[in-house]
Design a protein around this motif. Structure first.
Motif, short mmCIF file in Angstrom:
data_model
loop_
_atom_site.label_atom_id
_atom_site.label_comp_id
_atom_site.label_asym_id
_atom_site.label_seq_id
_atom_site.Cartn_x
_atom_site.Cartn_y
_atom_site.Cartn_z
N VAL A 25 -88.53 19.57 -7.96
CA VAL A 25 -88.97 19.16 -9.11
C VAL A 25 -88.40 17.70 -9.39
N SER A 26 -86.94 17.66 -9.07
CA SER A 26 -86.41 16.28 -9.39
C SER A 26 -86.78 15.25 -8.29
N ALA A 27 -86.87 15.59 -6.96
CA ALA A 27 -87.26 14.55 -5.96
C ALA A 27 -88.74 14.15 -6.35
N THR A 28 -89.79 15.10 -6.65
CA THR A 28 -91.17 14.54 -7.01
C THR A 28 -91.20 13.76 -8.41
N GLN A 29 -90.32 14.11 -9.44
CA GLN A 29 -90.30 12.99 -10.48
C GLN A 29 -89.48 11.80 -10.07
N GLN A 34 -90.72 6.14 -8.85
CA GLN A 34 -90.77 4.88 -7.87
C GLN A 34 -92.27 4.12 -7.83
N ILE A 35 -93.14 5.30 -7.95
CA ILE A 35 -94.65 4.65 -7.81
C ILE A 35 -94.85 3.94 -9.12
N ALA A 36 -94.58 4.37 -10.19
CA ALA A 36 -94.97 3.74 -11.49
C ALA A 36 -94.04 2.39 -11.47
N HIS A 37 -92.83 2.19 -11.13
CA HIS A 37 -92.01 0.85 -11.15
C HIS A 37 -92.86 -0.04 -10.13
N ARG A 38 -93.38 0.30 -8.81
CA ARG A 38 -94.15 -0.72 -7.89
C ARG A 38 -95.46 -0.91 -8.54
N ARG A 39 -96.00 -0.04 -9.50
CA ARG A 39 -97.20 -0.62 -10.09
C ARG A 39 -96.87 -1.62 -11.34
N VAL A 40 -95.85 -1.51 -11.89
CA VAL A 40 -95.34 -2.44 -12.82
C VAL A 40 -95.20 -3.72 -12.07
#
Length: 83
Positions: A25-29, A34-40
């Protein structure tokens, strides 16, 4: 008699190991963060790329410094470094 996978020293000091589920769960989170940060970063880079060179110069940047500025902030004004 109870069996455990922890070494005897870990049992004595009360060390608890994370369950496999909590690790997954923590690795998925972290991955979603990381994906959200790359999108920003990509969104902000696209917005700044729409500026012309004069507008970028007004805020103290040039096109070569945009990605670094978005990720890490601008270089200090006393720095002689150029990217």
């Amino acid at each position: 008699m109870s069996y455990s996978f922890l070494p005897s020293s870990a049992q004595r000091i009360g060390v608890r190991r994370a369950s496999l589920w909590s690790v997954v769960v923590s690795a998925t989170q972290r991955r979603f963060e990381q994906i959200a940060h790359r999108r920003v970063v990509r969104r902000d880079l696209n917005r700044l790329m729409e500026f012309d060179d004069r507008q970028l110069a007004d805020i103290g940047l040039n096109r070569g410094e945009l990605l670094h500025a978005i990720r890490y902030g601008r270089l200090p004004s006393h720095s002689n470094q150029r990217l």
